[in-house]
Scaffold this motif. Sequence first.
Motif, PDB file in Angstrom:
ATOM      1  N   CYS A   1      31.423  12.597  56.667  1.00 51.91           N
ATOM      2  CA  CYS A   1      31.692  11.181  56.338  1.00 51.91           C
ATOM      3  C   CYS A   1      30.909  10.255  57.273  1.00 51.91           C
ATOM      4  O   CYS A   1      30.312   9.275  56.834  1.00 51.91           O
TER       5      CYS A   1
ATOM      6  N   VAL B   1      41.306   8.075  55.434  1.00 44.79           N
ATOM      7  CA  VAL B   1      40.000   7.968  54.758  1.00 44.79           C
ATOM      8  C   VAL B   1      40.102   8.525  53.335  1.00 44.79           C
ATOM      9  O   VAL B   1      39.580   7.948  52.385  1.00 44.79           O
ATOM     10  N   ILE B   2      40.807   9.622  53.198  1.00 43.80           N
ATOM     11  CA  ILE B   2      40.863  10.295  51.894  1.00 43.80           C
ATOM     12  C   ILE B   2      41.733   9.522  50.897  1.00 43.80           C
ATOM     13  O   ILE B   2      41.402   9.413  49.728  1.00 43.80           O
TER      14      ILE B   2
ATOM     15  N   CYS C   1      35.503   9.780  52.145  1.00 51.27           N
ATOM     16  CA  CYS C   1      35.294  11.179  52.531  1.00 51.27           C
ATOM     17  C   CYS C   1      34.427  11.841  51.456  1.00 51.27           C
ATOM     18  O   CYS C   1      34.836  11.926  50.301  1.00 51.27           O
ATOM     19  N   PRO C   2      33.226  12.318  51.805  1.00 52.65           N
ATOM     20  CA  PRO C   2      32.347  12.906  50.792  1.00 52.65           C
ATOM     21  C   PRO C   2      32.997  14.074  50.051  1.00 52.65           C
ATOM     22  O   PRO C   2      32.682  14.308  48.884  1.00 52.65           O
ATOM     23  N   PHE C   3      33.894  14.807  50.725  1.00 49.13           N
ATOM     24  CA  PHE C   3      34.529  15.940  50.047  1.00 49.13           C
ATOM     25  C   PHE C   3      35.510  15.459  48.971  1.00 49.13           C
ATOM     26  O   PHE C   3      35.749  16.135  47.991  1.00 49.13           O
TER      27      PHE C   3
ATOM     28  N   GLN D   1      40.121  18.597  53.581  1.00 47.08           N
ATOM     29  CA  GLN D   1      39.969  18.805  55.023  1.00 47.08           C
ATOM     30  C   GLN D   1      39.549  20.244  55.335  1.00 47.08           C
ATOM     31  O   GLN D   1      38.805  20.497  56.273  1.00 47.08           O
TER      32      GLN D   1
ATOM     33  N   CYS E   1      35.943  20.518  54.794  1.00 48.44           N
ATOM     34  CA  CYS E   1      35.234  19.933  55.939  1.00 48.44           C
ATOM     35  C   CYS E   1      35.236  20.918  57.114  1.00 48.44           C
ATOM     36  O   CYS E   1      34.246  21.062  57.825  1.00 48.44           O
TER      37      CYS E   1
ATOM     38  N   LEU F   1      41.866  20.689  61.098  1.00 50.89           N
ATOM     39  CA  LEU F   1      41.197  19.380  61.104  1.00 50.89           C
ATOM     40  C   LEU F   1      42.057  18.275  60.478  1.00 50.89           C
ATOM     41  O   LEU F   1      42.535  18.403  59.360  1.00 50.89           O
TER      42      LEU F   1
HETATM   43 FE1  SF4 Z   1      35.518  12.925  57.368  1.00 53.44          FE
HETATM   44 FE2  SF4 Z   1      35.782  15.560  57.100  1.00 53.44          FE
HETATM   45 FE3  SF4 Z   1      37.946  14.058  57.411  1.00 53.44          FE
HETATM   46 FE4  SF4 Z   1      36.523  13.943  55.128  1.00 53.44          FE
HETATM   47  S1  SF4 Z   1      37.687  15.670  55.894  1.00 53.44           S
HETATM   48  S2  SF4 Z   1      37.354  12.221  56.299  1.00 53.44           S
HETATM   49  S3  SF4 Z   1      34.455  14.255  55.923  1.00 53.44           S
HETATM   50  S4  SF4 Z   1      36.308  14.358  58.884  1.00 53.44           S
END
Ligand code: SF4
Length: 518
Positions: free
Chosen positions: A296, A379-380, A393-395, A430, A433, A450
Amino acid sequence: MQFYSRRKKLIGNSQTEQLYGHCLQFYGQPPIENISLSEFETFAVDRLKLLKTVENLGVSYVKTSELYTKKLDAEFSNLNFPYKIEASTKDDRKHQTGPSEYEKRRKDHISHFILRLAYCQTEDLRRWFIQQEIDLFRYRFNDLPSKNTQEFLQYNNLHYHTISTDEKKNLMDKLVTSSFALSGSTVDGQDFYKVPFQDALDLVRTRKVYLKGGYVYIPHQDIVTIVLNDFRTRLSKALALTARSLPAVQSDERLQPLLNHLSHAYVGQDYSIQKNIGKISLEQIDPLSAKSYPLCMRQLHRGLRDSHHLRHGGRLQYGLFLKGIGLTLDQALQFWRSEFVKGKVDADKFDKAYAYSIRHMFGKEGKRTDYTPYSCMKVILSNPPSQGDQHGCPFRHSDPELLKQKLQSYKVSPSGISQILELVKGMHYQLACQKYFELTHIIEDSGFSLNHPNQYFMESQKLLGGPGAGVKVEVKREDNPATKPPNPSPHQTPGPGNLPQEVAAEITEDLDSFFQDA
Ligand code: SF4
């Protein structure tokens, strides 16, 4: 549920017996007692931690494996949820030092219902919640001794009876040849349930069970499937019903911010307070972004370097991350200014339109709030990017094909990309990621769970021995995932009862408004 500052037990023995008569629940009846707001929050956060562990373990281990069970056992006992049949005689209870079995069952019950409120709000949240609750239920059901399994079925009016040893002996051949994956030796130690065939249509359709006289004979391992189906149906109906009552719940000004934040909750370290402030130089940012940024932030950094501009969602997400990895206010101003002036913004306009918002982010303007970097959940789940935005979040937010191209450009192997896309497909963003972390750091197991982009950075730096390796973060639970209140009173106890509403609900919007494009 009613909420008072002091807990009062209003339930009588028969109701208690009805609610907590068994260690495993279908959560058919909502709680009817009064609880304090701080207990409300503690229960919710503990269950959330448990469900996050269930999610992480579910992807890393086979769900029926010994290791999976062992790790969940540990989590259960640490968080004081009921997980084993415990002694319940008076004498035994006298010697208990921790919470009683009653307290644990009560916590299990109430915490489940609180998260129902928080996780019924969107389709994504509902799906995530149902999946984790089902995995949790499966683990607990499988752990029940045979006698308690029977009790549980009776208790919940699931009329599935085990057949007698004699009947089993008589039907031995039929059971062995009809039951999927059974051999004669395992039939002996296996309970068989006699179930009306209409309750086991899946098994009948796939010809996995013995059918006779309108009944099917199901081995214990398959009764789990039927009970789980039932649990899933009940839970998904209950969530739909709960969603309908949301407007009433949300009109309660104490609960609304708390429930919103619970569904975006991040339960972990606070990355706003760290001790290596100023240890990262601006020259190090480019190499760090390639080595230690999560996808991200790498995407935001690339976008900023390419277009010399980021829209407000991106500035907010990336700006707070940079603050979290140790940039000082002066460095941040220099960093953003030097990039923006390469684009369409001159130095004068930057100072007028953007510098204030950066000082604001560092708590030097406005309400002087010390803003916290965004967690993955935030973020997600909040503020999805629209056309032209680089944040998110790119994922979660990228089209799988685009994500694939991005990963290819970062030299992730084809098999690694397949693994990541598989996790994304299962909505384990996550974990996808985390897999990206393992692949780009060439390690087998990252060894952490994470939750936060700054955690990703810190773990990477620890591995690589870089300037961010010594980042020290204060270990505390984030009461409000977005921010911390300014100058908290030393007499204030953390908890939603003391969350000023402007902190809980408005402050992020307040910061957002400073980041709108001029
Ligand atoms: Fe960023 Fe990874 Fe969390 Fe997505 S999962 S918000 S890319 S740290």
